[in-house]
Scaffold this motif. Sequence first.
Motif, short mmCIF file in Angstrom:
data_model
loop_
_atom_site.label_atom_id
_atom_site.label_comp_id
_atom_site.label_asym_id
_atom_site.label_seq_id
_atom_site.Cartn_x
_atom_site.Cartn_y
_atom_site.Cartn_z
N TYR A 1 0.84 -1.19 0.00
CA TYR A 1 0.00 0.00 0.00
C TYR A 1 0.88 1.25 0.00
CZ TYR A 1 -3.43 3.38 1.87
OH TYR A 1 -4.25 4.46 2.07
N LYS A 2 0.63 2.13 -0.95
CA LYS A 2 1.35 3.40 -1.08
C LYS A 2 2.87 3.20 -1.10
CE LYS A 2 -2.01 6.77 0.65
NZ LYS A 2 -2.29 7.83 1.64
N ASP B 1 -1.79 -1.69 -4.09
CA ASP B 1 -2.71 -0.56 -4.04
C ASP B 1 -1.94 0.76 -3.89
OD1 ASP B 1 -5.02 0.92 -3.84
OD2 ASP B 1 -5.43 0.38 -1.75
N LYS B 2 -2.21 1.68 -4.80
CA LYS B 2 -1.67 3.03 -4.76
C LYS B 2 -0.15 3.09 -4.92
CE LYS B 2 -5.54 4.77 -2.00
NZ LYS B 2 -6.27 3.47 -2.01
N TRP C 1 3.20 4.18 -6.78
CA TRP C 1 3.36 5.49 -7.40
C TRP C 1 3.47 5.43 -8.91
CZ3 TRP C 1 2.30 10.26 -6.39
CH2 TRP C 1 2.82 11.27 -7.22
N GLU D 1 1.92 -0.58 -10.43
CA GLU D 1 1.73 -1.64 -9.44
C GLU D 1 2.71 -2.78 -9.69
OE1 GLU D 1 0.17 -0.88 -6.98
OE2 GLU D 1 -1.28 0.64 -7.62
N GLU E 1 -4.51 -1.81 -8.27
CA GLU E 1 -5.44 -0.67 -8.18
C GLU E 1 -5.87 -0.21 -9.56
OE1 GLU E 1 -5.58 3.96 -6.64
OE2 GLU E 1 -3.71 3.02 -7.29
N LYS F 1 -1.25 2.80 -14.24
CA LYS F 1 -0.86 4.18 -13.98
C LYS F 1 -0.54 4.94 -15.27
CE LYS F 1 -0.90 3.03 -9.62
NZ LYS F 1 -1.92 3.47 -8.67
#
Length: 471
Positions: free
Chosen positions: A330-331, A363-364, A366, A369, A396, A399
Motif C-alpha cells: 500500500y502506497k 494498491d496506490k 506510485w 503496481e 489498483e 498508472k
Amino acid sequence: MKPLPVFLMLVFLFSAGMQAKEYFVSVNGSDDAPGTLERPFRSLSRASDRAVAGDTVTLRDGNYLLDEPFSPRRSGREGKWIVYRSMPGEKAVLDGSAVFSVREGAEDKPFSLTTRGIFQVEGVSFIRVENIGVTHSRAAGFIVRGPETRRIELSGCSADRTYNSGIGVWYADSVGVRHCEVTRANDADCRNEEVVKPGEAPHEAISICGARFFEIAFNHVHHCYKEGIDCKEVSCHGRIYRNYVHDVPRQAYYVDAWFGLLEDVEWYENRAHDCAWGFAVSVEGKNSEVRNIRFHHNILYNMKGAGILFGIWGENGLRSDIHIYNNTLYKCGSPRWFSGGVGSIDILSKNFRDVYIYHNICDKGWDYEMGFSFSPGEVEQALRERNFHAKENLFECAKNRPSRTGQFQYHVYEYLPPDNALGAPLYADEPGYDLTPESLPPAPVSVSWTYPPSSWYGALPPEDNQGAARK
C-alpha cells in the motif's frame, strides 16, 4: 529407624549437589560476595565463572559499564540450559562505551569489530538470554557466532546505539531471536576512530549471516541507519515472521547471497512502513544464488521506493523458486526517487526464473503496481522463458506514467500481466493503517492456478508488537 544404605546416601548427596543454582549480580555488589540475592556479585563475568548447566544468572536493575566484552563461559545441555536474565520486573543494561575503545591484538592487526559484540555468544550451546539490554557499542550489540555454537535463544532483549549490528547471528545453528528491540543500529557516531576508517557502518540492524535452522520472530526494529532485518551469505532453513520494522533508510527486509547458495527461507506475517524499500531479493556476490524464498502474508506500506524489489546490486546473480503471495502493498513508491520509477512490485533484475506472484493486493503504487526492466515489446516472451507467473493479484489500476531512469540507468516499464483484477479493496481502517480488507472486487475469471492459497487476497491481521496503526 534403620540408617540409609551407603549407596543411597551417596545418590542423595550427589543429587543434592546437582540442584540448579541461581547467581545474582548487581551494580552495587562485590565479586568477593557469594552471589546470593542478599550478597550479589558485582560483575557478570564472575557469575558466569560459577554457572554450570541448569543454572541461572540474574542481573538486578541498572547500567553496567563494561571494560571488556562479555562471553558465557560454559555450555548448558538439553533440558538444562544456562539462563542469563534481568530480574523479573527489572532491566539490566550492559554499556559498552569503554569496550573496543583502543586497539586490540597486534598493533598492525587490530581485532575485527565486524563480528564482535559486547555480549558475545561463541563456542557454547544451550544458552538463553532474557530481557537484557546492550547500549553504546563501538562494534555490535549481541553476536551469536561460530559453527560450534548452537541452541541459543535471545528473548526480550534490546540493543541501542551500536556501530555494527544490534543483533548478529554468524554461522551458528538453531538460534532463536524473539521479542527483541533494536534501535539506532549502524550509528556512525559510535565508530572507533582509532581502528575504523571513516565510511559506512557494516551490516544491518539484525543480521543473519550463514546461519542454519534459525527463527527471527516478534522483533521490533526502528530508527536505525541502514537495513532492518537482513538474511544473507549462505543462510538456510530459517523462518522470519511477525516482525515490525519502520523508519529505516534502506530495505526493511532483505535477502542477499554474497557467495554460494542462500536457500529455504520463509518470511511471513511481517509488517513494515516508512522505509526505503519493503522487501528486496538480491544476489550481490560472484557465483552466488538465491533459491526457494517464500514471502507471504506481510503488510508493507508508505515506502519511498518499491514495496518488493528484485535488486541489481553487485553481481546481480540468479534468484529462483521465489513465491510471493497474500501480501498487502500500500502506497509504495514516491516521485523523484533516486533509483527511477518505483511502485508496488519492481522486477528490476532480469536474472530470475521460476517466480510465482499471486493473491497480493497492490494498491496506490506510485509509478506502477508491477514494473519490469524488459521493454514493452519483449516482456511477455521474457517472462515465459523464465517461467514467471503473476496471477490473481489485485492491482489498483494502470498508472500509465512514463518510464523514469535513476541511479541504475534502468528503464522500468509498467506491465500488468493478464489474469489479474483491477480495483481497490475497502480496508477496515485505511486512515489508521489497519489494512485488513473488509471487501474486495470480483476475482478474475478463467484462471487455472495450481497453488491453493489460504485466502484469495490480503495479509493476516498483525499480532503482538506489530502495531495495528501507525504511530
